[in-house]
Each structure stands twice: as structure tokens, then as C-alpha cells.
Design a protein around this motif. Structure first.
Motif, short mmCIF file in Angstrom:
data_model
loop_
_atom_site.label_atom_id
_atom_site.label_comp_id
_atom_site.label_asym_id
_atom_site.label_seq_id
_atom_site.Cartn_x
_atom_site.Cartn_y
_atom_site.Cartn_z
N TYR A 321 0.82 -1.21 0.00
CA TYR A 321 0.00 0.00 0.00
C TYR A 321 0.86 1.27 0.00
CZ TYR A 321 -3.67 -3.35 0.94
OH TYR A 321 -4.51 -4.42 0.84
N ASN A 322 1.91 1.25 -0.82
CA ASN A 322 2.77 2.41 -0.99
C ASN A 322 2.87 2.82 -2.46
OD1 ASN A 322 4.28 0.30 -1.99
ND2 ASN A 322 6.02 0.57 -0.62
N ASN A 323 1.89 2.36 -3.25
CA ASN A 323 1.86 2.59 -4.69
C ASN A 323 3.11 2.05 -5.38
OD1 ASN A 323 0.45 3.54 -7.01
ND2 ASN A 323 1.78 5.33 -7.12
N GLY A 324 3.62 0.94 -4.85
CA GLY A 324 4.71 0.26 -5.51
C GLY A 324 4.22 -0.62 -6.65
N TYR A 325 5.13 -1.20 -7.36
CA TYR A 325 4.81 -2.05 -8.52
C TYR A 325 3.76 -3.10 -8.17
CZ TYR A 325 5.75 -5.16 -12.53
OH TYR A 325 5.63 -5.94 -13.65
N PHE A 326 3.97 -3.80 -7.07
CA PHE A 326 3.10 -4.93 -6.72
C PHE A 326 1.76 -4.50 -6.14
CE2 PHE A 326 7.46 -6.57 -6.58
CZ PHE A 326 7.35 -7.58 -7.52
N CYS A 328 -0.09 -2.63 -7.86
CA CYS A 328 -0.85 -2.28 -9.06
C CYS A 328 -1.01 -3.42 -10.04
CB CYS A 328 -0.19 -1.09 -9.76
SG CYS A 328 0.02 0.37 -8.73
N THR A 329 -0.58 -4.62 -9.67
CA THR A 329 -0.60 -5.74 -10.62
C THR A 329 -1.90 -6.53 -10.59
OG1 THR A 329 0.52 -7.10 -8.96
CG2 THR A 329 1.91 -6.05 -10.63
N GLY A 330 -2.75 -6.33 -9.59
CA GLY A 330 -3.97 -7.11 -9.46
C GLY A 330 -4.99 -6.78 -10.54
N LEU A 331 -6.03 -7.62 -10.61
CA LEU A 331 -7.08 -7.46 -11.62
C LEU A 331 -8.36 -6.86 -11.04
CD1 LEU A 331 -6.78 -10.85 -13.56
CD2 LEU A 331 -5.32 -8.82 -13.64
N ILE A 332 -8.36 -6.62 -9.73
CA ILE A 332 -9.52 -6.02 -9.06
C ILE A 332 -9.01 -4.87 -8.20
CG2 ILE A 332 -11.46 -6.43 -7.49
CD1 ILE A 332 -11.23 -9.41 -8.12
N TYR A 333 -9.62 -3.70 -8.35
CA TYR A 333 -9.19 -2.53 -7.58
C TYR A 333 -9.48 -2.73 -6.09
CZ TYR A 333 -8.42 0.32 -11.79
OH TYR A 333 -7.94 0.83 -12.97
N ASP A 334 -8.63 -2.12 -5.26
CA ASP A 334 -8.79 -2.23 -3.81
C ASP A 334 -9.34 -0.96 -3.17
OD1 ASP A 334 -6.62 -0.56 -4.03
OD2 ASP A 334 -5.26 -1.77 -2.80
N GLY A 335 -9.62 0.07 -3.97
CA GLY A 335 -10.18 1.30 -3.43
C GLY A 335 -9.17 2.21 -2.79
N VAL A 336 -7.89 1.96 -2.99
CA VAL A 336 -6.83 2.74 -2.36
C VAL A 336 -6.03 3.48 -3.42
CG1 VAL A 336 -4.75 2.64 -0.93
CG2 VAL A 336 -6.66 1.10 -0.45
N GLY A 337 -5.77 4.77 -3.19
CA GLY A 337 -4.89 5.52 -4.06
C GLY A 337 -5.60 6.42 -5.04
N TYR A 338 -4.83 7.34 -5.60
CA TYR A 338 -5.36 8.32 -6.53
C TYR A 338 -5.89 7.64 -7.79
CZ TYR A 338 -5.55 12.20 -9.83
OH TYR A 338 -5.96 13.12 -10.78
N GLY A 339 -7.08 8.00 -8.21
CA GLY A 339 -7.65 7.48 -9.44
C GLY A 339 -8.27 6.12 -9.33
N ASP A 340 -8.25 5.51 -8.13
CA ASP A 340 -8.85 4.19 -7.96
C ASP A 340 -10.37 4.33 -8.00
OD1 ASP A 340 -10.01 1.83 -6.52
OD2 ASP A 340 -7.90 1.30 -6.29
N PRO A 341 -11.07 3.59 -8.88
CA PRO A 341 -12.51 3.76 -9.03
C PRO A 341 -13.35 3.10 -7.93
CG PRO A 341 -11.75 2.07 -10.52
CD PRO A 341 -10.52 2.65 -9.88
N GLY A 342 -12.70 2.32 -7.04
CA GLY A 342 -13.46 1.74 -5.95
C GLY A 342 -13.16 0.27 -5.70
N SER A 343 -13.24 -0.11 -4.45
CA SER A 343 -12.96 -1.48 -4.06
C SER A 343 -13.92 -2.45 -4.76
CB SER A 343 -13.10 -1.63 -2.54
OG SER A 343 -12.95 -2.97 -2.15
N GLY A 344 -13.34 -3.49 -5.36
CA GLY A 344 -14.14 -4.52 -6.02
C GLY A 344 -14.38 -4.29 -7.49
#
Length: 485
Positions: A321-326, A328-344
Motif C-alpha cells: 500500500y505504498n503505490n509500488g509495482y506490486f 498495481c498488478t492485481g485485476l480487481i481494484y482495492d479502493g486505495v490511491g489516486y484514481g482508484d474507481p473503488g474497491s471490487g
């Protein structure tokens, strides 16, 4: 969240076959064990998401899970002088993984933190006999042979990996740890498969192999034809061609395995990655770029001999949860960080993965043919149910004169007659907007092409395509080949 109505034939068969005895069950077990489609880890576990668990993994056709929680000696036997093993969190972890998803479990003494279970400067345990007893107890508890099994175990563990990403400089003796762990696993479960910890590194391949030669190759040299059933390599990078470097890595490591007495050893990739967004120190990539790159990162390695591929880290976003490479590799957003459209919210790559497994699952994995790897065009032939299915793409980013909207015309020699169906492998949608899963697979543009004089003419744009000869063709949308990058 939307109700999933898209049907994955594999999971329908899973239910049908596992309710039948003997030959049908054995056939289904072979299908899902041979399948190359994994994730590290496949578990969705986000505090803000109401749809946690393995339903998404099952929905998109994941058949292998490498859990992020390793079976660690210090955690399971917190008092080294007592054989009072603490199984609760592992029973909970492994016990929830559904049948149809194979488990690749990692086992080790400890990880980066020194808990006093290893000799100083070494991977070797402080007490070899007690460590071996721990390994045997862990394997025996989860092997499903009816002896000292976990109560209620339904999905046995038959695949174990020793540690993760070892080296031979910071700590010594990993080859010794590999050999004693391998022997212990086999004594407890003779039909279990044992992997060695994966080779770490990032592209380019020449830097990766320098690291391999200095820090990893000595481990294989010391083992000399024993104590390993499967080799593991890890491969990450960007979505603009880094996937191709893994072939040089594979070929070189294969040559080392041959020299060291492992000529027929399977090679897996239990960690590979591509991201969307802009992690720290990386360039921005769209969801579309991530999706098309993940498809290539499966198909390309399978074409030259890799047996399994596991994207990492996680089916859902989030790592440190530091906006590192890993992160951002998932296929489902977690709702964390700038521009994230929402958890799930699912990314485009979620649906590309699902389409890929539905198209290719059940293929003859020992007979993937390379049709073309030239002029920046890549075409591969799979055989499923005695029918061909092709995956084709154009690496437009390698074209010096490429301009947005260009296409590459290629002709495919057809080994069938009639019309073919061409399906674009990434949804026709903008990233960051949640798709209606009830519309799956209609958001994949599809059209028919005719076989003329034994050839099919395809105009490749930025998005890879599946080319197949279905029993019946029902186009769902016009194929749009010119796509925004």
C-alpha cells in the motif's frame, strides 16, 4: 456488485465430474492439474470488499493458487522444544481453497526476519532433526492420504515449494535446505511434487542472468541432478515488450539444468506481473495495456515449454500500500490511491483472463505450435477438442513508424474450411469504469472471416485476437481493430 452470469465451461464440468466416481473424477483431476492458469495468490481478501474469497478466481478460471502465507517453521512450532504445532491459521487458509484450484504451498524455516530458526549466515535450520519433523508433520497433515490429515480436509496439497527466491551470497547452504526439505516431503508424501524457490529479478534478461549466474546457479550446481522436481522462474516488467525477454531466460536456465543433470525438469513461472496505473518509479500504463500484456505473458511462455504461469501479486490489488509495482498488478481494484474507481471494481484484464481460460482451457498443452514470430507479428496455434484455435497479436510498439490507428495485415494459412470467428481479447471499454458482468462476453468485439484459397486475412491492431472455428458462429459485436492505446 453485479451478479455473475457468464458461464465458464470448466467450472460446470468441475461440478459434474466431481459428483461422479472413478474415471470421470480422474479425468477431471487431470484437466485441472494440467491447466497452466494460476495466481499468486488467488484469494481476494480486501477489508472493504463484500465479495471476498475464491469466487472471483473460480469465475475467471484460475486452477492454481500459490498462497501468500507460507508454512513457516517458526510460526507453526513457536516453541522449538515442544512438538506443539499450531495449525489453526493454516487449516483456515488451506481448508477454504475449493476443490478445482490446486494448491502450491511454500514451506521454509523463516523469512526475512530472523526468528532464530536458522544458523547465522545460513539457510540451514538450527536443529535439522526438529525441522525435518516439522516438514513431515505439515505435509502429512495436508496430503489427503487419510493419515493424520487435517479434520475435514477436502482439497489436499500435493505441491510444495522450498522457500522463495533464494540466493547464494547473503546466506549460504540453500542447496542443503532444499535437499533435506525435499527428502522430508517425499518421505511423508511420495507422490507430492517439490519445487525449488524461484529465480528473482527484473528485465532486461542480460541483467537477470548475471544475477542468476552469480547467486542462483551455484545452488543448482550443488544439487547435481537431485532434490528438485520443478524449476521456478519469476518474470516481471512493463507492457511494451518485456514479456519477450523470458524466452532468453528460459533457454539459458534450461541449458544449466541440462548440464546439472535435470534434462527433463518442467519449468514454471510462479510469479509474473504487469500493472496498470503509475506505480512509483514506473511509467503510466492503461488497463488495456495491462490486459493485452497478461495474455501475451501466458501464451508466449506456453509456446516454448513453460508449464504453469502465475500472475503476482494477487488477484486483487494491494501489497504494501505504498503505490509500488506490486500494489498495481492485481485485476480487481482495492479502493486505495489516486484514481482508484473503488474497491471490487474489475479491471479489463479480469475479463481478458476469463476469456483466455474459456478459450484455451483443455488444450493439448504439449502441442502448442508457433506459427509466426516475425515482422512484429506473433501467432500461436492451440488444439482443443481436436480443433485449432489461434492467438495472434502485433507488437505495434516495436514498429518505428507506428501511428495511432495503424493496422498490420497478415494472412493465416487455414487448416479448415468455411468461416472463422475472430474475437478481440480485451473488452471494448475504457478502463476505470465497471463493466456490467451480465454483458459478458458481449463486450469483446467479434466478427467472422472467410477462408479464401486456404487463407484467412486478419488486420491486427493493438489488441490480440483469438481465431477459431466454432461449431456455430453468432457474432456479438462488430470487430473494431483501431483502438485507443
Amino acid at each position: 456488485m453485479a451478479v455473475v452470469t457468464g458461464i465458464n465451461w470448466f467450472h460446470v464440468l468441475q461440478v459434474q465430474f466431481f459428483e461422479r466416481p472413478n474415471m470421470a473424477q480422474a479425468a477431471q483431476e487431470n484437466i485441472y492439474q494440467d491447466s497452466p492458469f494460476g495466481f499468486h495468490p488467488a484469494l481476494v481478501n480486501m477489508p472493504s470488499c463484500t465479495n471476498n474469497g475464491y469466487c472471483d478466481a473460480q469465475n475467471i478460471g484460475v486452477t492454481w493458487n500459490r498462497p501468500s502465507l507460507y508454512a513457516l517453521w517458526y510460526s507453526i512450532q513457536p516453541d522449538i522444544n515442544l512438538t506443539d504445532y499450531q495449525w489453526a491459521q493454516y487449516d483456515n487458509l488451506y481448508g477454504k481453497i475449493p476443490v478445482g484450484i490446486n494448491i502450491l504451498a511454500n514451506i521454509a524455516t523463516q523469512m526475512k526476519t530472523d526468528w532464530g530458526y536458522e544458523l547465522a549466515g545460513s539457510y540451514m535450520p538450527v536443529d535439522t532433526d526438529k525441522y525435518v519433523a516439522f516438514v513431515k508433520a505439515a505435509v502429512e497433515r495436508y496430503d489427503g492420504d487419510g493419515v493424520s490429515d487435517m479434520p475435514g480436509l477436502v482439497n489436499p496439497i500435493k505441491y510444495w515449494q522450498v522457500g522463495n527466491e533464494p540466493n547464494d551470497i547473503l546466506k549460504k547452504d540453500f542447496s542443503s535446505l532444499q535437499s533435506i526439505t525435499y527428502t522430508a516431503v517425499k518421505e511423508a508424501c511420495p507422490d507430492c511434487t517439490v519445487l525449488i524457490g524461484g529465480v528473482p529479478g527484473m528485465p532486461p534478461s542480460d541483467n537477470y542472468l548475471k544475477y542468476f549466474n552469480s547467486q542462483y546457479k551455484p545452488i543448482l550446481d550443488a544439487l547435481q541432478s537431485g532434490y528438485v522436481d520443478v524449476m521456478d522462474i519469476h518474470w516481471y516488467g512493463n507492457a511494451t515488450g518485456d514479456y519477450k525477454g523470458v524466452k532468453d531466460v528460459y533457454n539459458y536456465i534450461r541449458s544449466v539444468l541440462n548440464t546439472d543433470g535435470f534434462p527433463d525438469m518442467p519449468i514454471w513461472i510462479t510469479e509474473m506481473g504487469s500493472y496498470s496505473g503509475q506505480p512509483v518509479n514506473y511509467s503510466f500504463q492503461t488497463e488495456r495495456q495491462q490486459a493485452l500484456d497478461y495474455l501475451k505473458r501466458f501464451v508466449y511462455p506456453l509456446s516454448f515449454g513453460v508449464k504453469k504461469v502465475f500472475p503476482a501479486f494477487g488477484l486483487s490489488e494491494g501489497f504494501k500500500y505504498n503505490n509500488g509495482y506490486f500494489d498495481c498488478t492485481g485485476l480487481i481494484y482495492d479502493g486505495v490511491g489516486y484514481g482508484d474507481p473503488g474497491s471490487g471494481v474489475k479491471k479489463l484484464a479480469y475479463y481478458t483472463y476469463k476469456l483466455m481460460t474459456e478459450k484455451l482451457e483443455g488444450s493439448d498443452w504439449n502441442n502448442v505450435q508457433t506459427i509466426q514470430e516475425s515482422d512484429h507479428v506473433y501467432i500461436y496455434k492451440f488444439t482443443k477438442d481436436n480443433k485449432p484455435i489461434y492467438v495472434a497479436w502485433w507488437d505495434y510498439f516495436d514498429e518505428p513508424a507506428y501511428q495511432y490507428g495503424d493496422v498490420k495485415t497478415t494472412k493465416l494459412n487455414a487448416d479448415f474450411t468455411g468461416d472463422v470467428m475472430v474475437t478481440r481479447a480485451v473488452p471494448d471499454a475504457n478502463g476505470g469504469v465497471e463493466l456490467n458482468e451480465n454483458d459478458y462476453p458481449n463486450f469483446f468485439p467479434t466478427e467472422t472471416h472467410s477462408v479464401v484459397n486456404g487463407q484467412v486475412t486478419i488486420n491486427l491492431g493493438e489488441i490480440p485476437v483469438f481465431i477459431e472455428w466454432p461449431d456455430s458462429i453468432a457474432p456479438v459485436a462488430p470487430l473494431m481493430l483501431k483502438v485507443n492505446p
